[in-house]
Design a protein around this motif. Structure first.
Motif, short mmCIF file in Angstrom:
data_model
loop_
_atom_site.label_atom_id
_atom_site.label_comp_id
_atom_site.label_asym_id
_atom_site.label_seq_id
_atom_site.Cartn_x
_atom_site.Cartn_y
_atom_site.Cartn_z
N TYR A 56 0.84 -1.21 0.00
CA TYR A 56 0.00 0.00 0.00
C TYR A 56 0.87 1.26 0.00
CZ TYR A 56 -3.67 -3.31 1.22
OH TYR A 56 -4.55 -4.36 1.21
N THR A 57 2.01 1.19 0.67
CA THR A 57 2.93 2.34 0.69
C THR A 57 3.50 2.60 -0.70
OG1 THR A 57 3.50 1.89 3.01
CG2 THR A 57 5.02 3.28 1.74
N GLU A 58 3.84 1.53 -1.43
CA GLU A 58 4.31 1.68 -2.81
C GLU A 58 3.24 2.31 -3.69
OE1 GLU A 58 7.29 1.24 -4.26
OE2 GLU A 58 8.04 0.90 -2.25
N ALA A 59 1.99 1.88 -3.50
CA ALA A 59 0.88 2.46 -4.26
C ALA A 59 0.75 3.95 -3.98
CB ALA A 59 -0.42 1.74 -3.93
N LEU A 60 0.93 4.34 -2.72
CA LEU A 60 0.80 5.76 -2.34
C LEU A 60 1.96 6.60 -2.85
CD1 LEU A 60 -0.62 5.26 1.25
CD2 LEU A 60 -1.78 6.35 -0.67
N LYS A 61 3.11 5.97 -3.06
CA LYS A 61 4.22 6.72 -3.68
C LYS A 61 3.86 7.12 -5.11
CE LYS A 61 8.00 4.53 -1.08
NZ LYS A 61 9.15 3.60 -1.17
N LEU A 62 3.08 6.25 -5.77
CA LEU A 62 2.69 6.51 -7.15
C LEU A 62 1.46 7.40 -7.23
CD1 LEU A 62 3.19 2.87 -8.48
CD2 LEU A 62 4.62 4.84 -9.03
N ALA A 91 -5.76 2.73 -0.95
CA ALA A 91 -4.47 2.40 -0.34
C ALA A 91 -4.40 2.88 1.10
CB ALA A 91 -3.33 3.01 -1.16
N TYR A 92 -4.89 4.11 1.35
CA TYR A 92 -4.92 4.61 2.74
C TYR A 92 -5.82 3.74 3.61
CZ TYR A 92 -2.38 8.97 1.86
OH TYR A 92 -1.41 9.90 1.58
N ASN A 93 -7.03 3.43 3.13
CA ASN A 93 -7.98 2.65 3.93
C ASN A 93 -7.42 1.27 4.24
OD1 ASN A 93 -10.85 2.21 4.98
ND2 ASN A 93 -10.61 0.51 3.54
N ASN A 94 -6.88 0.60 3.23
CA ASN A 94 -6.38 -0.76 3.42
C ASN A 94 -5.11 -0.79 4.26
OD1 ASN A 94 -8.52 -1.52 1.84
ND2 ASN A 94 -7.33 -1.98 0.02
N ARG A 95 -4.26 0.23 4.10
CA ARG A 95 -3.07 0.28 4.94
C ARG A 95 -3.48 0.50 6.38
NH1 ARG A 95 1.86 4.50 3.97
NH2 ARG A 95 0.35 5.93 4.91
N GLY A 96 -4.51 1.32 6.59
CA GLY A 96 -5.02 1.53 7.94
C GLY A 96 -5.46 0.21 8.57
N SER A 142 -12.09 -4.02 4.10
CA SER A 142 -11.25 -3.61 2.98
C SER A 142 -12.12 -3.35 1.77
CB SER A 142 -10.23 -4.71 2.64
OG SER A 142 -9.31 -4.86 3.70
N GLY A 143 -11.64 -2.50 0.87
CA GLY A 143 -12.38 -2.23 -0.36
C GLY A 143 -12.37 -3.43 -1.28
N LYS A 144 -13.30 -3.44 -2.21
CA LYS A 144 -13.35 -4.52 -3.20
C LYS A 144 -12.16 -4.39 -4.13
CE LYS A 144 -18.40 -4.82 -3.25
NZ LYS A 144 -19.62 -4.69 -4.08
N ARG A 145 -11.73 -5.56 -4.63
CA ARG A 145 -10.64 -5.54 -5.59
C ARG A 145 -11.10 -4.89 -6.88
NH1 ARG A 145 -9.67 -11.00 -3.83
NH2 ARG A 145 -7.73 -11.18 -2.67
#
Length: 682
Positions: free
Chosen positions: A571-577, A584-589, A679-682
């Motif tokens: 999720y951190t890699e996704a947030l870098k992009l 990404a924030y919700n799932n990392r939480g 978590s959100g849906k894929r």
């Protein structure tokens, strides 16, 4: 080395190539002093006597065929002799002084369209003869096309029929179609290779860059996407090259003569236009002469109905448009319109040029003027429909497509365009009707089947959708996007194993099909196939390290089997992009919460809410944290907000979960809930 002789009389002058499969020499035939020839050594895969006997017969047969072929045409490298020595095979070919096409295709310096058409025509004429002998070249590339020094003609060299017969291996995959890689060589495999050479010439690409181009394929069709948006290429030439390099050999040109015919039509257009202009000028001159005779010589001072300058400017604009120089075309059409403001064709063509430049407003304005000047021009309505669609004015686009259909009811593409526009305005019945009509007019119109299938799936007519995708596969079994779309539909029908097969078929056809890998990975994850799912997500990131969804889906997968640290990394890699990615924030939480880091979890949920105040999941999950922190009022407020949003979004199960949490919190005697975050849906 110079003292070494082959076959007793070929004195080696120079080693040109020394590889695993054999050597290539520049030699002198001592029987012909001063002569220069090429000798190629072909090493068999093993020295088994039975194998050598079979290969010897095959070698002799193929050599005899090529010997005749070289005598037939001076643009084919002549086979002078062939022999066997020390259980190795040798062919002797003429040495052709000159430079290869590799020397003409310089990195970053594209050849002109005329140069490309010229060399295509020359090589295709050679292939017509080659194929008539039942021979397929197998290794067409710039290095094997020599511009002969003596007459500047192109010569096709290095027929590697022997190499494959002896070693059963292939090289130079960058110019090779998939059927040849799979050992199913076709005559039009040569056409594909020549098309790739043409692309290299038009773009100024090296062999290495061509190899990279092979990975730049349309994610849905699997076809090579080779023309950059800023490259100006004649649309007809682009169409010819696209057909030369079609992924499925059945959709490709079948014969070299077919390509030649289309190239000749392309080069004849300008000549035909000039002849037409001459005839028109003669007619106009005759009319003018008649008026002069009837009215008086003073009429000669009046301007001609169609001036030479206007015609010249219009034709220049057409030529520039067809060569892809849209800005130049606009300038010429501007001047033509200044000289003749009633020229509907000039407005129409200028509108086409503006459309190509992405200026849909001006394209629409020009098409409108063309319609005003010629209300019976179906093409002008069709073009304006495209412009309106580009402007997201779907109702106006529908009206124009409808008028185009009235003027030409057999135009399948107009029905298809109207179907797309109707789909955008939720006229689903009308859209399906239009796609169906397009299919009736053009039974192999796979794009119409595809869009109708996607729309039917959206309407939950899944069996009918699958039938549409089946129809595409029947027409073209190599259509990766049809397998992919059918896989999506099978997945919605809970037919997970059928969906897996479809995604796998799509990937086999297009090994870079990211969406197919993503969806197959999700199914593997849902089925508990931990390794297979991880491999699919990893493959996506090898293809495209910046594909955000792959990080998020792999993060969800890792979370599912308790690898919370790995999930946080993804999720951190996704947030870098994408620093504003709510999922990404919700799932990392959620992952931080599972590790007991409520502070970090709360920060991530709050950040998701700040980005999107309608994110129900973030409110729900923050409510869980506030419950753990005994912030009862804050938790109730978050669950109420989540419940309201879930209800508005039709998420009934999640709505009920939020209501349950509220009830527990409001009932002081009830035990504290042990709720897991969502978590959100894929």
């Amino acid at each position: 080395m110079n003292s070494h002789f082959l076959d007793g009389h070929y004195r080696i002058l120079k080693v040109l190539k020394d590889g695993e499969k054999g050597k290539t020499y520049l030699v002198e035939d001592t029987n012909l002093p001063g002569s220069e020839l090429i000798v190629k050594q072909l090493c068999p895969p093993n020295k088994n006597s039975q194998t050598l006997t079979i290969l010897s017969r095959l070698f002799t047969s193929k050599a005899a065929t090529l010997e005749k072929l070289g005598q037939e045409n001076d643009k084919i490298q002549k086979l002078v002799a062939y022999f066997e020595e020390n259980e190795e095979f040798y062919i002797v070919q003429e040495f052709i002084p000159g430079n290869s096409l590799s020397d003409e295709i310089i990195q970053g310096q594209p050849l002109s369209e005329d140069q490309v058409i010229s060399f295509l025509s020359e090589i295709l004429e050679i292939l017509v003869i080659v194929h008539s002998y039942g021979v397929i070249h197998r290794d067409i590339k710039p290095a094997n096309i020599i511009r002969r020094e003596s007459d500047k003609k192109l010569v096709l060299v290095n027929f590697v029929t022997f190499n494959e017969a002896i070693t059963n291996t292939v090289d130079n995959l960058e110019y090779m179609p998939i059927e040849q890689v799979n050992g199913n060589l076709k005559y039009n495999s040569n056409i594909y290779a020549l098309g790739i050479v043409a692309i290299a010439a038009l773009l100024g690409l090296t062999a290495k860059e061509i190899s990279n181009l092979q990975s730049q394929k349309n994610k849905l069709t699997g076809e090579i996407v080779w023309r950059p948006k800023n490259l100006k290429v004649n649309r007809k030439l682009e169409k010819i090259i696209n057909k030369m390099v079609r992924f499925d050999y059945r959709k490709r040109y079948q014969y070299a003569t077919e390509v030649l015919d289309d190239l000749k039509k392309l080069t004849n257009v300008e000549d035909q236009q000039k002849q037409h202009d001459k005839r028109l000028l003669l007619v106009l001159t005759g009319i003018a002469g008649f008026i002069v005779l009837g009215v008086g010589a003073w009429i000669l001072q009046l301007p001609k109905p169609v001036s030479d300058a206007q015609k010249t400017l219009y034709q220049q604009g057409v030529n520039k448009y067809e060569s892809g120089n849209y800005e130049g075309a606009v300038k010429d059409f501007n001047q033509a319109i200044e000289l003749d403001p009633q020229n509907a064709l000039a407005y129409n063509k200028r509108g086409d040029a503006y459309y190509r430049l992405g200026d849909y407003e001006q394209a629409q304005a020009d098409s409108s003027q063309a319609i005003l000047l010629n209300p019976q021009d179906a093409n002008a309505y069709f073009d304006r429909g495209f412009a309106f669609y580009g402007l997201s004015k779907y109702k106006e686009a529908i009206a124009d497509y409808t008028q185009a259909i009235k003027l030409n009811s057999e135009n399948a593409y107009a029905y298809y365009g109207r179907g797309l526009a109707r789909s955008q305005v939720k006229d689903n019945k009308g859209a399906i009707g239009d796609f169906s009509k397009a299919i009736a007019l053009k039974p192999e119109y796979t794009e119409a089947y595809l869009q109708r299938g996607i729309l039917r799936r959206r309407l939950k007519q899944r069996l009918a959708a699958i039938q549409d995708f089946d129809a595409i596969i029947k027409i073209n079994p190599s259509d990766a996007k049809a397998y992919y779309q059918r896989g999506l539909t099978q997945s919605l029908n809970k037919q997970q194993y059928a969906a897996l097969k479809d995604y796998t078929d799509a990937i086999n056809i297009n090994p870079k099909y990211i969406e197919a890998f993503l969806n197959r990975g999700d199914i593997y994850s849902d089925l508990g196939n931990k390794v297979e799912a991880t491999e699919d997500y990893n493959t996506i990131l090898e293809i495209d390290p910046k594909f955000i969804a792959a990080y998020i889906h792999r993060g969800i997968h890792r979370f599912s089997f308790g690898n919370y640290k790995g999930a946080i990394e993804d999720y951190t890699e996704a947030l870098k992009l994408d620093t504003n990615n709510v999922a990404a924030y919700n799932n990392r939480g959620n992952a931080y919460l599972e590790l007991g880091n409520t502070k970090a979890a709360n920060q991530d949920y709050s950040r998701a809410i700040a980005i999107n105040a309608n994110n129900a999941l973030a409110y729900y999950n923050r409510g869980i944290i506030r419950t753990k922190q005994k912030n009862k009022q804050g938790a109730i407020a978050d669950f109420k907000k989540a419940a309201k949003l879930f209800q508005q979004q039709g998420e009934n199960d999640s709505y009920q979960d939020a209501q349950k949490e509220i009830a527990i919190l409001q009932n002081k005697s009830a035990p504290a809930p042990t709720t897991r975050p969502k978590s959100g849906k894929r």
